[in-house]
Design an enzyme around this catalytic site. Structure first.
Site, short mmCIF file in Angstrom:
data_model
loop_
_atom_site.label_atom_id
_atom_site.label_comp_id
_atom_site.label_asym_id
_atom_site.label_seq_id
_atom_site.Cartn_x
_atom_site.Cartn_y
_atom_site.Cartn_z
N ASN A 167 0.80 -1.23 0.00
CA ASN A 167 0.00 0.00 0.00
C ASN A 167 0.83 1.28 0.00
O ASN A 167 0.28 2.37 -0.05
CB ASN A 167 -0.99 -0.02 1.17
N ASP A 181 -6.95 -3.70 8.15
CA ASP A 181 -6.33 -4.76 7.34
C ASP A 181 -5.77 -5.90 8.20
O ASP A 181 -5.30 -6.90 7.67
CB ASP A 181 -5.19 -4.19 6.47
N ARG A 188 -16.73 1.02 -1.62
CA ARG A 188 -15.50 1.74 -1.94
C ARG A 188 -15.76 3.01 -2.79
O ARG A 188 -15.36 3.12 -3.93
CB ARG A 188 -14.51 0.82 -2.65
C1 EPZ Z 1 -6.62 1.78 1.50
O1 EPZ Z 1 -7.83 1.62 0.77
C2 EPZ Z 1 -5.90 0.44 1.43
N1 EPZ Z 1 -5.61 0.10 0.05
C3 EPZ Z 1 -6.78 -0.64 2.07
O2 EPZ Z 1 -6.02 -1.85 2.07
C4 EPZ Z 1 -7.06 -0.23 3.52
O3 EPZ Z 1 -7.94 -1.18 4.09
C5 EPZ Z 1 -7.73 1.16 3.55
O4 EPZ Z 1 -6.88 2.10 2.87
C6 EPZ Z 1 -7.96 1.65 4.97
O5 EPZ Z 1 -6.77 1.68 5.66
C7 EPZ Z 1 -4.54 0.67 -0.56
O6 EPZ Z 1 -3.84 1.49 0.02
C8 EPZ Z 1 -4.27 0.25 -1.98
P1 EPZ Z 1 -10.12 4.50 2.34
P2 EPZ Z 1 -8.73 2.92 0.41
O7 EPZ Z 1 -10.34 5.42 1.22
O8 EPZ Z 1 -7.86 4.06 0.11
C9 EPZ Z 1 -14.68 5.52 2.77
C10 EPZ Z 1 -5.65 -4.14 1.79
O9 EPZ Z 1 -6.14 -5.16 2.29
N2 EPZ Z 1 -14.47 6.43 1.63
O10 EPZ Z 1 -9.32 4.96 3.52
O11 EPZ Z 1 -9.75 2.51 -0.57
C11 EPZ Z 1 -14.71 4.07 2.34
O12 EPZ Z 1 -16.02 3.71 1.96
C12 EPZ Z 1 -6.54 -2.99 1.36
O13 EPZ Z 1 -4.40 -3.97 1.59
C13 EPZ Z 1 -15.49 7.30 1.27
O14 EPZ Z 1 -16.56 7.33 1.89
O15 EPZ Z 1 -9.44 3.15 1.82
C14 EPZ Z 1 -14.28 3.32 3.56
O16 EPZ Z 1 -15.41 3.10 4.37
C15 EPZ Z 1 -8.01 -3.27 1.63
N3 EPZ Z 1 -15.31 8.12 0.20
C16 EPZ Z 1 -13.35 4.30 4.27
O17 EPZ Z 1 -13.54 5.58 3.64
C17 EPZ Z 1 -14.14 8.12 -0.52
O18 EPZ Z 1 -14.01 8.92 -1.48
C18 EPZ Z 1 -11.89 3.94 4.17
O19 EPZ Z 1 -11.54 3.95 2.81
C19 EPZ Z 1 -13.12 7.23 -0.14
C20 EPZ Z 1 -13.30 6.39 0.94
#
Ligand code: EPZ
Length: 431
Positions: free
Chosen positions: A23, A306, A123
Site C-alpha cells: 500500500n 487490514d 469503496r
Molecule cells: C486503502 O484503501 C488500502 N488500500 C486498504 O487496504 C485499507 O484497508 C484502507 O486504505 C484503509 O486503511 C490501498 O492502500 C491500496 P479508504 P482505500 O479510502 O484508500 C470511505 C488491503 O487489504 N471512503 O481509507 O480505498 C470508504 O467507503 C486494502 O491492503 C469514502 O466514503 O481506503 C471506507 O469506508 C483493503 N469516500 C473508508 O472511507 C471516498 O471517497 C476507508 O476507505 C473514499 C473512501
C-alpha cells in the site's frame, strides 16, 4: 487456478523477512507519472497488484521493467499519453484509480473506468472527486467512466469529511504541480502516505505535515525522477506476528518499523504475547496462555482494518469471549462464514462480531473471499486439526509475495497446488 493445502498443528520457529509495503508501492508507482524522468523502486514486492498497476502504466505508453531477481522496478513515463487505459485492467484493481490525481496533474484531463466496489465494501470515490473539484477540476461521470479535467489546477483549502487513504494520496498528487498552495485537512495518517510524500519530495515536490492531520502542499513547476526503497509492509508483519500467536510459537520477524505497527504490538501484548523489539525487527513468543480481548478498527494510528480478519482467526482459538468491531468497511466480515466452517463460534451483531474462543479449529475446504480474509484462513489452517484447503487464493497473491514459501521456511506444512477442478469449472462456465 491455484489452491493452498495446509496440514495444521505444526509449531513455527526461525525467522522471516518482511517485504516492502503493497500500500506504499502502489501510490508510489502512480506518482512516477508526475515526472517525465526515469524512476526506480528498490526492494519492490512482486505482487499481483504491482504487476497490474505496471500494466496500467504500460497501457498508457510508459516503459516499465520489472527485474524480479533483484526486486527492482524501473519506470520511464517520458512517452506517456493520456489515452484511456485498458478498462479491464482498471476494473481488475481499484488501486489503479490512484493514477487519476497524477494524470490530471500531468495532462490536465483524464478519463478512466469507475473503480468497482469489492467484497469488503462499495469503496466510493466521492472524497477523491471533492478534492479534484476544489482544485478547479470539472468532473463528469457517465457510462461507467469518470472524466476529470482542468485547464490549470489551482491550490486551495480542502477538508476531507473522512480521513480516506486513497483520497489523501490522490489529492496530494493532484496538488504537487498545482499553482499556489494547497492545504488538505483531516487527512489519513497511515505510514504509507508518509512514504508517498517522502518519494514526492525526493522528486522535488514541497509537501509538509507528515504524521499530522493537515498537509501543506506548495505547487512546483516540475518534478524530476527519483530512486526509492519503500517502507516495510506493516500488515504482512502483523500477519506473521499472529502466525506466532495462533501456532503458539516463538519466532523472529525482520523488517519492521515499530512505530508503524504499535497498535498491533499493543493488542497482542495485551493478549499475553511476549514481544521483544530490536532495530528493524522483533522476537515474538506466542507460547503463553493467551487471553481474549476486544478490538475496534480505526484509521491510523488506531488498530488497522487490514489486520481485523487475521486477528479474528487468532481470537477464534483463544478461550473466552472477544468482540471485534469493524468501523472502516461495511462488509469486512466475509471471512466469518469460512471460519465457522472450521468450527469457529462467531456471531455477527451489526458492525461487531462476538467470538467465543474454542480449543481447536478443524481443517475444512474454505474460500478466500478477499485479500486479508484469505490470510486469516491460512492462519486458521496452521492451527487446525487436520487438513485445510483454501481456493481462490489469487486474492492472497495480490498482497503477499510467496507467503507459502515464507511460512514453509518457518516449519508450516503449506503447499500451493493447481486446482484443475476449478479450471474445469471455469471452462464449463465460459463455454
Ligand atoms: C486503502 O484503501 C488500502 N488500500 C486498504 O487496504 C485499507 O484497508 C484502507 O486504505 C484503509 O486503511 C490501498 O492502500 C491500496 P479508504 P482505500 O479510502 O484508500 C470511505 C488491503 O487489504 N471512503 O481509507 O480505498 C470508504 O467507503 C486494502 O491492503 C469514502 O466514503 O481506503 C471506507 O469506508 C483493503 N469516500 C473508508 O472511507 C471516498 O471517497 C476507508 O476507505 C473514499 C473512501
Amino acid at each position: 487456478m491455484d489452491k493452498f493445502i495446509i496440514k495444521g498443528g505444526n509449531t513455527l520457529s526461525g525467522e522471516v523477512e518482511i517485504s516492502s509495503a503493497k500500500n506504499a508501492v502502489l501510490p508510489i508507482i502512480a506518482a512516477t507519472i508526475l515526472s517525465g524522468d526515469k524512476c526506480t523502486i528498490l526492494n519492490c514486492p512482486m505482487l499481483l497488484d504491482v504487476y497490474v498497476i505496471c500494466d496500467v502504466l504500460r497501457s498508457l505508453g510508459a516503459k516499465v521493467e520489472i527485474e524480479s531477481k533483484n526486486s527492482t522496478v524501473n519506470i520511464d513515463t517520458s512517452n506517456l499519453s493520456d489515452n484511456k487505459p485498458c478498462g479491464d485492467l482498471v476494473r481488475k484493481m481499484r488501486g489503479s484509480f490512484l493514477i487519476m490525481g497524477a494524470m490530471i496533474s500531468r495532462f490536465g484531463s483524464f478519463k478512466i473506468s469507475l473503480p468497482g466496489g469489492c467484497n469488503i465494501g462499495t469503496r466510493p470515490i466521492d472524497l477523491h472527486l471533492k478534492g479534484f473539484k476544489a482544485l478547479g477540476a470539472k468532473v463528469k461521470i457517465d457510462h461507467g467512466y469518470v472524466q476529470v479535467s482542468a485547464e490549470k489546477l489551482i491550490g486551495d483549502k480542502i477538508y476531507l469529511d473522512y480521513p480516506s487513504v486513497g483520497a489523501t494520496e490522490n489529492i496530494i498528487m493532484a496538488s504537487v504541480l498545482a499553482k499556489g498552495e494547497t492545504i488538505i485537512e483531516n487527512v489519513a495518517q497511515e505510514p504509507e502516505i508518509g512514504d508517498l510524500i517522502n518519494f514526492l519530495n525526493k522528486m522535488g515536490a514541497k509537501v509538509k505535515g507528515i504524521g499530522t492531520d493537515t498537509l501543506k502542499v506548495t505547487g512546483v513547476e516540475y518534478l524530476h525522477g527519483a530512486k526509492h526503497r519503500p517502507i516495510y509492509d506493516r500488515i504482512e508483519a502483523g500477519t506473521f506476528m499472529i502466525a506466532a500467536g495462533i501456532t503458539r510459537s516463538k519466532m523472529k520477524i525482520n523488517g519492521i518499523n515499530h512505530e508503524h505497527i504499535k497498535p498491533v504490538i499493543a493488542k497482542l501484548s495485551e493478549m499475553g504475547m511476549d514481544i521483544q523489539l530490536y532495530n528493524n525487527g522483533l522476537i515474538i513468543d506466542g507460547r503463553n496462555e493467551l487471553k481474549p480481548i476486544d478490538i475496534k478498527t480505526m484509521p491510523y494510528p488506531g488498530f488497522p482494518t487490514d489486520m481485523q480478519p487475521q486477528m479474528m482467526s487468532l481470537l477464534s482459538c483463544v478461550l473466552g469471549t472477544s468482540v471485534v468491531t469493524e468501523t472502516i468497511f461495511e462488509n469486512r466480515f466475509m471471512h466469518i462464514a469460512e471460519l465457522k466452517r472450521m468450527g469457529a463460534n462467531i456471531k455477527i451483531d451489526g458492525r461487531s462480531a462476538v467470538i467465543e474462543g474454542i480449543n481447536k479449529l478443524t481443517g475444512a475446504q474454505v474460500k478466500a473471499t478477499d485479500l486479508r480474509a484469505g490470510a486469516a484462513l491460512i492462519l486458521a489452517g496452521l492451527e487446525s486439526d487436520g487438513e485445510t484447503e483454501i481456493v481462490d487464493i489469487y486474492h492472497i497473491d495480490r498482497g503477499y509475495s510467496g507467503i507459502e514459501k515464507k511460512l514453509g521456511l518457518l516449519g508450516a506444512e503449506i503447499k500451493r497446488v493447481k486446482d484443475s477442478s476449478l479450471d474445469e469449472e471455469l471452462k464449463v462456465k465460459n463455454q
